[in-house]
Structures are given as structure tokens and as C-alpha cells.
Design a protein around this motif. Structure first.
Motif, PDB file in Angstrom:
ATOM      1  N   GLY A   1       0.808  -1.217   0.000  1.00 25.08           N
ATOM      2  CA  GLY A   1       0.000   0.000   0.000  1.00 25.08           C
ATOM      3  C   GLY A   1       0.841   1.266   0.000  1.00 25.08           C
ATOM      4  N   THR A   2       0.159   2.391  -0.070  1.00 22.80           N
ATOM      5  CA  THR A   2       0.789   3.699   0.059  1.00 22.80           C
ATOM      6  C   THR A   2       0.437   4.255   1.432  1.00 22.80           C
ATOM      7  OG1 THR A   2       0.635   4.139  -2.318  1.00 22.80           O
ATOM      8  CG2 THR A   2       0.925   6.041  -0.861  1.00 22.80           C
ATOM      9  N   VAL A   3       1.417   4.326   2.316  1.00 23.80           N
ATOM     10  CA  VAL A   3       1.193   4.845   3.664  1.00 23.80           C
ATOM     11  C   VAL A   3       1.148   6.367   3.592  1.00 23.80           C
ATOM     12  CG1 VAL A   3       2.171   5.080   5.973  1.00 23.80           C
ATOM     13  CG2 VAL A   3       2.224   2.861   4.810  1.00 23.80           C
ATOM     14  N   VAL A   4       0.060   6.934   4.109  1.00 25.65           N
ATOM     15  CA  VAL A   4      -0.119   8.392   4.079  1.00 25.65           C
ATOM     16  C   VAL A   4      -0.177   8.912   5.510  1.00 25.65           C
ATOM     17  CG1 VAL A   4      -1.455  10.313   3.189  1.00 25.65           C
ATOM     18  CG2 VAL A   4      -1.467   8.131   1.946  1.00 25.65           C
ATOM     19  N   ASN A   5       0.798   9.739   5.852  1.00 31.77           N
ATOM     20  CA  ASN A   5       0.803  10.469   7.111  1.00 31.77           C
ATOM     21  C   ASN A   5       0.722  11.958   6.818  1.00 31.77           C
ATOM     22  OD1 ASN A   5       0.975   8.520   9.284  1.00 31.77           O
ATOM     23  ND2 ASN A   5       3.049   8.023   8.566  1.00 31.77           N
ATOM     24  N   ALA A   6       0.664  12.764   7.867  1.00 29.96           N
ATOM     25  CA  ALA A   6       0.589  14.209   7.674  1.00 29.96           C
ATOM     26  C   ALA A   6       1.825  14.753   6.970  1.00 29.96           C
ATOM     27  CB  ALA A   6       0.410  14.905   9.020  1.00 29.96           C
ATOM     28  N   GLY A   7       2.935  14.021   7.048  1.00 31.62           N
ATOM     29  CA  GLY A   7       4.165  14.465   6.397  1.00 31.62           C
ATOM     30  C   GLY A   7       4.296  14.062   4.955  1.00 31.62           C
TER      31      GLY A   7
ATOM     32  N   THR B   1      -2.644  -3.231  -2.361  1.00 23.68           N
ATOM     33  CA  THR B   1      -2.213  -2.757  -3.682  1.00 23.68           C
ATOM     34  C   THR B   1      -3.202  -1.729  -4.233  1.00 23.68           C
ATOM     35  OG1 THR B   1      -1.158  -4.883  -4.150  1.00 23.68           O
ATOM     36  CG2 THR B   1      -1.643  -3.439  -6.029  1.00 23.68           C
ATOM     37  N   GLY B   2      -2.690  -0.575  -4.613  1.00 18.36           N
ATOM     38  CA  GLY B   2      -3.544   0.475  -5.148  1.00 18.36           C
ATOM     39  C   GLY B   2      -4.336   1.229  -4.101  1.00 18.36           C
ATOM     40  N   LYS B   3      -4.067   0.954  -2.841  1.00 16.51           N
ATOM     41  CA  LYS B   3      -4.849   1.556  -1.755  1.00 16.51           C
ATOM     42  C   LYS B   3      -3.962   2.459  -0.887  1.00 16.51           C
ATOM     43  CE  LYS B   3      -8.234  -1.439  -2.728  1.00 16.51           C
ATOM     44  NZ  LYS B   3      -7.522  -2.558  -3.336  1.00 16.51           N
TER      45      LYS B   3
ATOM     46  N   ILE C   1      -5.832   1.738  11.935  1.00 14.69           N
ATOM     47  CA  ILE C   1      -5.393   1.820  10.541  1.00 14.69           C
ATOM     48  C   ILE C   1      -6.590   1.683   9.615  1.00 14.69           C
ATOM     49  CG2 ILE C   1      -3.947   0.741   8.767  1.00 14.69           C
ATOM     50  CD1 ILE C   1      -2.154  -0.307  11.030  1.00 14.69           C
ATOM     51  N   VAL C   2      -6.594   2.486   8.552  1.00 24.23           N
ATOM     52  CA  VAL C   2      -7.633   2.419   7.529  1.00 24.23           C
ATOM     53  C   VAL C   2      -6.984   2.107   6.190  1.00 24.23           C
ATOM     54  CG1 VAL C   2      -9.420   3.700   6.285  1.00 24.23           C
ATOM     55  CG2 VAL C   2      -9.096   4.071   8.744  1.00 24.23           C
ATOM     56  N   VAL C   3      -7.440   1.053   5.550  1.00 25.06           N
ATOM     57  CA  VAL C   3      -7.060   0.778   4.164  1.00 25.06           C
ATOM     58  C   VAL C   3      -8.151   1.380   3.291  1.00 25.06           C
ATOM     59  CG1 VAL C   3      -6.538  -0.988   2.459  1.00 25.06           C
ATOM     60  CG2 VAL C   3      -5.845  -1.332   4.846  1.00 25.06           C
ATOM     61  N   TYR C   4      -7.765   2.351   2.466  1.00 27.18           N
ATOM     62  CA  TYR C   4      -8.731   3.179   1.743  1.00 27.18           C
ATOM     63  C   TYR C   4      -8.530   3.030   0.244  1.00 27.18           C
ATOM     64  CZ  TYR C   4     -11.843   7.164   0.999  1.00 27.18           C
ATOM     65  OH  TYR C   4     -12.905   7.964   0.637  1.00 27.18           O
ATOM     66  N   ASP C   5      -9.616   2.747  -0.467  1.00 28.18           N
ATOM     67  CA  ASP C   5      -9.574   2.584  -1.921  1.00 28.18           C
ATOM     68  C   ASP C   5      -9.945   3.911  -2.575  1.00 28.18           C
ATOM     69  OD1 ASP C   5      -9.829   1.951  -4.570  1.00 28.18           O
ATOM     70  OD2 ASP C   5     -11.034   0.146  -4.262  1.00 28.18           O
TER      71      ASP C   5
END
Length: 465
Positions: free
Chosen positions: A8-14, A51-53, A396-400
Motif C-alpha cells: 500500500g501507500t502509507v499516508v501520514n501528515a508528512g 495494492t492500489g490503496k 489503521i484504515v485501508v482506503y480505496d
């Protein structure tokens, strides 16, 4: 139990980075480049392919009202139904408001809210305290509340006779906040003037729901916000303006922040997406959109989105306070002042804010910042909450981001009989939600349980200087 979230693509505030996340029990054990964790740990029990999320820290809704008494009724969501709905929408922490009644103590109020919430929440939760009775006892009890992990105190410049506090009472509470390092939260509307406008409208026979907005003009939100900021300046208290709805109030906040004053503000999805036009819907449909402050003309939305980009608006919460159209909102037929104030929203905050990403109003990282990271820092939960990093709670949220969905009362999980966004098609959808490592939403089904959520004793805000 160990869970590996891969690809996945980990997204934080940074920012965002391709990474895998390993969850061990209730916490995040490691975040590493894709593939590095596959063989680094034994006994991985569960693998989630992202993947893709996006892989996001769970959302933190810092402003909800579950089971709140108001206007002769109570908000329709219990702590059980409301936190379940929140989980469906990718929110893994709420901070609700314990409401002090006149003549009661803050500590008794806290106990009452613990009785409502403890053992019933599907996700983690904390409390703010509403102070409606300022006196020597309640001022002293603020210190005991802080010791018990409740260190933010909401006051009202609106609702005379119910929650309203005079400027003198506000000043006293702010002085205590300065002494203790706690946060004053303010509902900033000039309630004395508003009550006069409401009485005049009713006397003139103007009783439709749209009058709720017309009798609470943005100038009176701006005036009260400015006044609250000046009181905070005199006392040195930090100030957090709740549910800011208008450019007038935003201008006052921006001016204070430009001078370095500890002033912060939140807005809500309804002010970003809905407007006075919705309050004016015919056949009493406008009552579904009655909240305070009211929805504003559409042109205020541009300013609010800009405020989110500049950080003059730091947080987006929901002010989730649902009342059913049938039997509750209908209490105000023929008299808009009797319509219970509040709207449902806890389930859709993350998805609605993602539309801001889709439409270029905010960045991907800013989405996470205003919905998770900043609320965690603002209210003493970071880095336990609000970030994907080793040692944090595994919320944790896995988001599409490519999925689509249509919002409807027929499919939402909030305990209310209408949707403020009925028929809206959104881009993006929650796929999997973990709360402290436990999978609570997956494959279109709820796997959580009442009682999983724990009370969060919060530290002081990390933004005070």
C-alpha cells in the motif's frame, strides 16, 4: 495476532510513501519498504493486500454528541450505534462532550457520561467537558477533570438560559485554563442578539426552517469569535473555536493566529458542502439541515477551503448530533426555534474530505492532517493516535481511492432516518479498518463489537506555546 498490510501507500501528515505495515497485537510493530517485512518476522497470522490503496491512520472525530439531551429529546445515536457508524467510515477515535446541567457538578457529569459510554463503544473514545454553570466549585473541579484525563472545556456564547455563559464567566474559566494549561473550546455566536432576531421572526409569522439560518447571521458569529479571542488574549488562555462556519469568524481567527496567539479552529463537512439553500428546501425538508451555527450561503465555502489550506482552520470534525426527521425534527413544525439543532455526519467525514483531495482543494497529506494527525496533537493523543509509525496504536484504515459509493439513509449505519447527503456519489471508500489491531470493518461487513473501545485519558495539547 500479527497482521501484515502489504503493497500500500502509507499516508501520514508528512506525506505519502510506498511501505508495508506490520501490526503486532494492538500496536504497529514496524513500517518498512515494500517486501522487507515478509521474512523479517515469524508467525504472521493475517495478510492484507493494499495494492492500489492508501494506508491511513484511523480518523479522529474530535466533536461528537452521542446520547445528548437537547430541546426535550436526545440525539438519536447511542455510544454503541454512533461508534459503530464511525468505524464504518474510517474513524477509530471520537471525543464526545459530557454536558454539565445547571446545578450539577463537573465530576458527577463525567461519571454520568462514563456510565453511557463505558462498555458500549466499538472504538476508542475520550471526553471534553461542557461547562454550563461557572462557580467556585466547578472552577475547582476543572483541576480534577484534568487529573482524570479530560482537559478541554467547552463554553457557549449562545443558548441563553441553557448553556450560555456571560463574558465574566468565560473570563473566570479562561483564567483557570491558563493556570492549568487546559483548553477552552467555544461555541461562538452572539446568543443574546440571536434570541431577539428569533423572537421577531416568529412574531412576524416567519416560521420555516430557513429562518434558523437567517436569524443567526454570520456577522454575529464573527462578533462572538472576535470577543472570545479578546477574552483569551486578556487571560492568556488557549482558545479553540468549534464548528466555525463563516468567513467572518475565520477572519477573526486568522488575525489572531497571525499575531501568534494560541487560537485554533475547526470546521465541519456540512459547512464545506451544504448551504443555506438546503435550509430553504420546501415541505419542511429544510429542518434536516438545522444545526448551529447554521449553514451559510455557498460563497463562504471558498473561504473555508482556503482556511484549511492555510491552517487557519486546523481540524475538521463533524459535530455529529443526529435527530430523526420523523418525531424529532418535526417538533419544530410551525416554529423553527423548536427544531432540534444537529445533523448526522460521523460516518461520512473521511469520505467527504477525500472529495477535497479529488477536487484539488487539499492535498493527500493535508487530508490526513486535518482528520487525524492534528486532532491527535491538539487533544493530547499523539503519537499514540494519528500516525502510522512503530509504537503507535494500530488504528489503521485501508482506503480505496478509486472506488465509488452513493450515500443514502438506506445504507448508512447511523441511527437516523435521513442522510444530509442523500444520493451523493463519492469517489473513494473505506475498505478495511483496524482498531488497536483488531479488524472491525472488512469485506463490506462489520466485525467489531460493543465494548472493544477504551476510554482515552488525554495529555495536554501539544500546540500550546
Amino acid at each position: 495476532m500479527r497482521t501484515l498490510i502489504r503493497n500500500g501507500t502509507v499516508v501520514n501528515a508528512g506525506g505519502a510513501v510506498a511501505a508495508d505495515v506490520l501490526v503486532d497485537g494492538e500496536t504497529i510493530a514496524a513500517v518498512a519498504a515494500p517486501g522487507l517485512l515478509d521474512t523479517a518476522f515469524d508467525n504472521i497470522d493475517n495478510v492484507i493486500d493494499a495494492t492500489g490503496k492508501y494506508v491511513l491512520p484511523g480518523g479522529i472525530d474530535a466533536h461528537t454528541h452521542m446520547e445528548m439531551p437537547f430541546g426535550g429529546t436526545s440525539s438519536a445515536d447511542t455510544f454503541a450505534t454512533g461508534t459503530t457508524a464511525a468505524a464504518w467510515g474510517g474513524t477509530t477515535t471520537i471525543i464526545d462532550f459530557a454536558v454539565q446541567a445547571k446545578g450539577t457538578s463537573l465530576l458527577a457529569t463525567m461519571d454520568k457520561w462514563h456510565e453511557k459510554a463505558d462498555g458500549n463503544c466499538a472504538i476508542d473514545y475520550g471526553f471534553h467537558m461542557i461547562i454550563s454553570d461557572v462557580n467556585d466549585t466547578s472552577l475547582k473541579e476543572m483541576e480534577s477533570c484534568i487529573d482524570a484525563g479530560v482537559n478541554s472545556f467547552k463554553m457557549f456564547m449562545a443558548y441563553p438560559g441553557v448553556f450560555y455563559a456571560t463574558d465574566g464567566e468565560i473570563l473566570l474559566a479562561m483564567q483557570k485554563a491558563t493556570e492549568t494549561g487546559s483548553m477552552i473550546m467555544m461555541h461562538a455566536e452572539n446568543g443574546i442578539a440571536i434570541d431577539q432576531l428569533v423572537a421577531q421572526a416568529i412574531a412576524a409569522g416567519r416560521t420555516d426552517p430557513v429562518e434558523h439560518g437567517l436569524t443567526r447571521p454570520p456577522e454575529l458569529e464573527g462578533e462572538a469569535t472576535h470577543r472570545a479571542i479578546q477574552l483569551a488574549k486578556v487571560t492568556g488562555a488557549p482558545l479553540y473555536i468549534v464548528h466555525l462556519s463563516s468567513r467572518h469568524a475565520l477572519a477573526a481567527v486568522a488575525e489572531a493566529r497571525n499575531t501568534g496567539q494560541n487560537v485554533f479552529a475547526e470546521t465541519c463537512p456540512q459547512y464545506l458542502f451544504l448551504s443555506l439553500d438546503d435550509l430553504a428546501r420546501p415541505d419542511f425538508e429544510g429542518s434536516k439541515f438545522v444545526c448551529s451555527p447554521p449553514l451559510r450561503p455557498k460563497d463562504h465555502q471558498t473561504d473555508l477551503w482556503r482556511g484549511l489550506r492555510t491552517n487557519d482552520l486546523s481540524v475538521v470534525s463533524t459535530d455529529h448530533c443526529p435527530f430523526c426527521f420523523k418525531d424529532q425534527k418535526e417538533l419544530g413544525r410551525g416554529d423553527f426555534s423548536k427544531i432540534p439543532n444537529g445533523m448526522p455526519g460521523v460516518e461520512h467525514r473521511m469520505d467527504l474530505l477525500h472529495q477535497g483531495v479529488v477536487h484539488g482543494e487539499i492535498s493527500l497529506a493535508r487530508w490526513v492532517e486535518i482528520s487525524s494527525a492534528t486532532p491527535a496533537r491538539m487533544f493530547g493523543l499523539y503519537p499514540r493516535k494519528g500516525v502510522i509509525t512503530a509504537g503507535a496504536d494500530a488504528d489503521i484504515v485501508v482506503y480505496d481511492p478509486a472506488a465509488t459509493q452513493v450515500l443514502s439513509a438506506a445504507t448508512h449505519h447511523m441511527n437516523v432516518d435521513y442522510s444530509a447527503y442523500e444520493g451523493w456519489e463519492l469517489i473513494g471508500r473505506v475498505e478495511t479498518v483496524l482498531s488497536r489491531g483488531a479488524i472491525v470493518v472488512s469485506d463490506g461487513a462489520f466485525h467489531g463489537r460493543e465494548g472493544h473501545g477504551r476510554f482515552l485519558s488525554r495529555e495536554l495539547s501539544q500546540y500550546l506555546v
